[in-house]
Design an enzyme around this catalytic site. Structure first.
Site, mmCIF file in Angstrom:
data_model
loop_
_atom_site.group_PDB
_atom_site.id
_atom_site.type_symbol
_atom_site.label_atom_id
_atom_site.label_comp_id
_atom_site.label_asym_id
_atom_site.label_seq_id
_atom_site.Cartn_x
_atom_site.Cartn_y
_atom_site.Cartn_z
ATOM 1 N N LYS A 87 0.813 -1.169 0.142
ATOM 2 C CA LYS A 87 0.102 0.001 0.093
ATOM 3 C C LYS A 87 0.954 1.178 -0.231
ATOM 4 O O LYS A 87 1.826 1.220 0.852
ATOM 5 C CB LYS A 87 -0.810 0.068 1.316
ATOM 6 C CG LYS A 87 -2.139 -0.800 1.123
ATOM 7 C CD LYS A 87 -3.021 -0.463 2.114
ATOM 8 C CE LYS A 87 -4.410 -1.449 2.296
ATOM 9 N NZ LYS A 87 -5.359 -0.915 3.206
ATOM 10 N N ARG A 135 -25.486 -4.074 5.589
ATOM 11 C CA ARG A 135 -25.020 -5.404 5.070
ATOM 12 C C ARG A 135 -25.415 -6.569 6.274
ATOM 13 O O ARG A 135 -25.316 -7.626 5.935
ATOM 14 C CB ARG A 135 -23.527 -5.602 4.901
ATOM 15 C CG ARG A 135 -23.037 -4.637 3.763
ATOM 16 C CD ARG A 135 -21.495 -4.319 4.000
ATOM 17 N NE ARG A 135 -20.688 -5.471 3.645
ATOM 18 C CZ ARG A 135 -20.480 -5.706 2.648
ATOM 19 N NH1 ARG A 135 -20.459 -5.062 1.436
ATOM 20 N NH2 ARG A 135 -19.625 -7.014 2.523
ATOM 21 N N GLU A 179 -19.388 -7.590 8.626
ATOM 22 C CA GLU A 179 -20.421 -6.996 9.687
ATOM 23 C C GLU A 179 -21.352 -8.149 10.187
ATOM 24 O O GLU A 179 -21.784 -7.752 11.188
ATOM 25 C CB GLU A 179 -21.039 -6.084 8.598
ATOM 26 C CG GLU A 179 -20.036 -4.931 8.271
ATOM 27 C CD GLU A 179 -19.224 -5.283 7.064
ATOM 28 O OE1 GLU A 179 -18.617 -4.187 6.715
ATOM 29 O OE2 GLU A 179 -19.614 -6.197 6.304
#
Length: 620
Positions: A266, A379, A351
């Site tokens: 990243k 979700r 979630e």
């Protein structure tokens, strides 16, 4: 066709363009910088838009946008009317599917792949999946179903959590070259065909397959995928452009599902971003030379949440916090994680699991706090209902980013009240400021029922010298008295209501009462109906009016029969997709700026007409 040297230069130009643009517009930085070579390689080998490239996490798609004809408008990234910060089929034919919530790419790619099979198309389908998305339930369900459903599909696992270690060395590199080689695979197919004709041939084929699998598993971590019937290739150095191109070129015509494991960093190419990839995950404008983010210095609701969390944990050892890969985004302090490591749970992009896990903790006598964005709470609707609200378990849901946000339709927190209001036993609180949020958290954790506290991104806008009224369970607060009409506001819209009331007083001579809702459930019906009996009611919320506070107000008035004075509601329109862009621009388009609201109210009652206003500016 560009040479490798020219492709390398192109990669540098892409990185610089992303850095320059995001430093001005804000956006997702570290993840996009990490996939530059990967994106170039994909577009070099495959032929989009005929070949479909689906990005599981759309905020990694900035290099993809730049390589697919969107260089000129790239400076409008995330601005109202400009490019989306995610993949959007309405924006470009090179974006085959919407991406914003992680975990959908493999399932959607399987749909495209099967459609190709049914139509006889030889086009390729590629799903680029992050390592964080890999543990998402939808992704795992799709991988489990992949081999039995698709004849051909490529999954690229962009792994940016692992370091580029010795596992990417001579032996695995040689094995991958061997296993992906066309000669090897042609010979393998030839040998299989001929061995199957011999007595005992099937046993010989099985033995060779086991030898290949066991040899490979000694050096590369792909046995999980191989057991699922998915050909595993990797790990591949994600910043070695030549190796990426060779690998994709070798495997693109495999007639079976393939997973290519790519290791990236990243923020690659920008030192200060690579050093703090989580910090630069999603950023506002900053100095591209120094890498210092431009901040207002104001305390935010997320900061207030973190402060209250530490206070609660210190006072009660039953308090823990659960988040779904959003610890920093939700404001969970590093000091909390270091002080209470046994009471901090980051479950990743999962979630549903987060909520059911919290339900189990609560059922066992603990006091879990779940920190989650409003858009991601959507979700996990079934887990919220079945595992928390139905058994009425004391879970505290701290719902950040409630309301419209700059990221756009995949991230607006303007839909959750439509299902939260229907949940049994659930209390719904909406603080107007940072101090009230902290007070509500202290009050909520003492309850024996599930409680949801919704609050916006950033600073609430409360004046620094203001002392908010104390929180009383289930009670609204009268912020101002008035005689002509009453505005009932939710959360930080209290400060919008004040501005609207000032305009109506100064421009039209109207006396406006303001009431701060604070509790949607339990709702202060007594105060609301008393207000509605006296004057026209205006509701104001940073949510869709359908399913939001406006719907509740209408139901209460209809049930009571006290509708003589009527109600006017201001909020987002649910049937209209709210785009991305600066919040002020979005509100202006929707007619939700204070001056627009004031004008709408005035026009509704024809207060601009001299026949309805006397010389003293008072309504007749």
């Amino acid at each position: 066709m560009l040479s490798m040297e020219e492709l390398s230069v192109l990669g540098g130009e892409i990185r610089q363009t992303i850095l320059n643009t995001v430093s001005q517009t804000g956006g997702h930085l570290s993840s996009g910088l990490g996939v530059v070579e990967l994106t170039i390689a994909l577009h070099r080998v495959f032929h989009a838009p005929a070949d479909k490239i689906l990005w599981d996490v759309g905020h990694q798609s900035y290099p993809h946008k730049l390589l697919t004809g969107r260089q000129v408008p790239f400076g409008t990234l995330r601005r109202h009317g400009g490019l989306s910060g995610f993949c959007n089929p309405r924006e470009s034919e090179f974006d085959p599917f919407v991406s914003g919530h992680a975990g959908n790419a493999v399932s959607a790619a399987m749909g495209f792949s099967v459609a190709n099979q049914l139509s006889g198309s030889n086009d390729h389908v590629i799903a680029v999946v992050g390592d964080g998305c890999l543990i998402n339930g939808i992704t795992l369900e799709a991988l489990n179903n992949l081999r039995s459903t698709c004849k051909r599909l490529i999954v690229v696992l962009n792994d940016n959590k692992m370091s580029i270690s010795e596992s990417i060395g001579a032996i695995p590199k040689y094995l991958n070259k061997l296993i992906t080689g066309r000669r090897y695979n042609r010979f393998k197919a030839f040998a299989k065909k001929n061995l199957s004709r011999l007595p005992g041939g099937e046993s010989m084929i099985s033995g060779i397959r086991q030898l290949e699998s066991s040899t490979k598993s000694l050096f590369v971590p792909g046995s999980f995928f191989e057991e699922m019937g998915i050909r595993y290739i990797g790990p591949i150095h994600g910043h070695d452009l030549a190796e990426l191109i060779k690998t994709f070129d070798r495997i693109k015509d495999f007639q079976q599902p393939v997973l290519v494991h790519v290791i990236t960093e990243k923020g690659h190419g920008v030192d200060y971003v690579a050093a703090q990839p989580e910090f630069y995950h999603g950023v506002s404008a900053f100095d591209p030379e120094k890498g210092i983010r431009k901040t207002t210095g104001k305390r935010t609701c997320s900061t207030a949440f973190g402060e209250a969390l530490e206070e609660l944990a210190a006072a009660d050892d039953r308090v823990s916090v659960i988040t779904a890969a959003m610890a920093s985004g939700c404001g969970i302090p590093d000091s909390y994680i270091q002080t209470y490591p046994d009471r901090f749970f980051d479950v990743g992009i999962a979630e549903e699991h987060a909520l059911t896990f919290a339900g189990g903790l609560a059922a066992a006598g603990q006091r879990p706090v779940v920190a989650m964005y409003a858009t991601f709470l959507q979700r996990a609707l079934d887990s919220l209902y079945h595992d928390i609200c139905l058994p009425s378990l004391p879970v505290l849901l701290c719902i950040d980013r409630a309301g419209a946000v700059e990221d756009g339709p995949t991230h607006h927190g303007i839909y959750d009240l439509s299902f939260l209001q229907t949940m049994p036993h659930l209390a719904i609180l909406m603080p107007e400021s940072e101090p009230v949020l902290k007070e509500m958290m202290h009050l909520a954790v003492k309850q024996t029922i599930p409680v949801a506290i919704r609050y916006p991104r950033g600073n609430s806008g409360m004046p620094e010298d203001e002392q908010p009224a104390a929180v009383e369970w289930g009670k609204s607060v009268t912020d101002r008295t008035g005689t002509d009409l009453a505005i009932w506001s939710c959360g930080k819209e209290l400060y919008t209501a004040r501005t609207v009331a000032d305009i109506l007083r100064e421009k039209y001579g109207l006396s406006v009462a303001i009431h701060n809702v604070r509790f949607l459930k339990p709702f202060d019906e007594t105060a609301f109906l008393a207000s509605a009996e006296k004057m026209h009611v205006v509701t104001l919320e940073d949510h869709c009016v359908d399913g939001g506070f406006a719907s509740l107000a209408a139901r209460v008035l209809l049930r009571s029969g006290k509708t003589n004075h009527g109600v006017t509601s201001f909020g987002w329109q649910g049937e209209t997709v709210v785009p991305h862009g600066a919040i002020r621009d979005l509100r202006k388009t929707a007619g939700l700026l204070p001056e627009q609201i004031a004008e709408s109210i005035a026009e509704k009652w024809n207060f601009l007409s001299k026949n309805n206003i006397n010389n003293d500016g008072e309504s007749k």
